[in-house]
Design an enzyme around this catalytic site. Structure first.
Site: not given
Length: 297
Positions: A32, A153, A167, A171
């Site tokens: 997007s 990543s 977060y 990852k």
């Protein structure tokens, strides 16, 4: 030559790619805005037919262009993933799937103690489980085409900064899954590549700082005393760095090369901070890195 530039040197398109890319499909999730949208446009400019994963009709209208076909794809919704697999399998031109670029992601940052568990879970649902679901659905197709998986990543996949625990956790897990997958499917002719992205100017990056401050306002007085300065420092550092960070368009050029070069490495770094933080983390003892990264140093 910088470390960042060395990570992409000598990656050129093969003659076969240049001639036949218009007969191949590429899937890009999270297309997007930001890196995903820029990567979709870059690959389309190279002649690929890009299935660009978006979540709203407005986003679909914004990304739709020659060589870019928007696909409604929330990677946490199994029906969307099933529809994507069906679209590829029923391609009217029977084009093979050249690459799957797993780029979708969300980022919500607060210290480990105070980030609500539902926000931990939502990040893992998108940043890890959603990608695994897409990979599981498309592996049979990639086996037939001997295609490639490119997992986007982060520097946070190796180095967990204060305030970025959740977060970075997603990852770290995504990198582990990528390593296992690469070793599982290499004999099947499928290549798995990780791109460890550092600071890039994107909508998600621009939003993460203000979102951290907004969430911090809801903390208890005790948590504010303990973590308020840390959160403010982390947001200020991120905001300052983003003023000189890599653009999404430049990031997309490098990701497109990684997706199409004939003999990719298992990992690439992308961005100034990834170029120095990751090698430093591999060299320095953990306690030294603690001091380097501590907001109280």
């Amino acid at each position: 030559m910088s470390y960042e530039h060395r990570t992409v040197v000598h990656m050129t398109l093969t003659h076969e790619t240049a001639n036949h890319s218009e007969h191949e499909l590429v899937v890009v999730s999270g297309a997007s805005t930001g890196i995903g949208a820029a990567t979709a446009r870059q690959l389309a400019s190279m002649g690929f037919h890009v299935l660009a994963g978006v979540r709203t009709s407005r986003d679909a209208d914004a990304i739709r262009a020659g060589g870019i076909e928007p696909i409604m794809l929330d990677i946490t919704i199994s029906q969307h993933i099933d529809d994507l697999a069906a679209r590829i399998a029923a391609d009217p031109e029977k084009r093979p799937l050249r690459a799957l670029i797993n780029n979708a992601g969300i980022e919500v940052n607060l210290p480990v103690e105070v980030l609500p568990l539902d926000l931990w879970r939502s990040q893992f649902e998108v940043n890890l489980f959603g990608h695994v679901a897409v990979i599981q659905a498309l592996l049979p197709i990639l086996r037939k085409s001997r295609g490639r998986i490119v997992n986007i990543s982060s520097v946070g996949g190796e180095v967990a900064l204060p305030n970025y625990g959740a977060y970075a956790g997603t990852k770290f897990a995504f990198e582990a899954a990528s390593d296992a997958l690469r070793r599982e499917v290499s004999a099947q002719g499928i290549q798995v590549v990780v791109v460890q992205v550092g600071g890039v100017k994107t909508v998600m990056a621009d939003r993460s700082g203000p979102l951290s401050l907004e969430l911090a306002e809801k903390m208890s007085p005790e948590h504010t005393r303990l973590y308020g300065d840390l959160i403010s420092s982390a947001v200020a550092s991120q905001t300052a760095f983003l003023t000189r960070a890599l653009s999404a368009e430049k990031a997309a050029i490098k990701i497109a090369k990684v997706a199409t070069t004939a003999r990719p490495r298992p990992r690439y770094t992308l961005g100034m901070d990834a170029a120095w933080v990751i090698p430093l983390n591999r060299i320095l003892p953990t306690r030294v890195m603690d001091r380097v990264l501590s907001p109280n140093r």
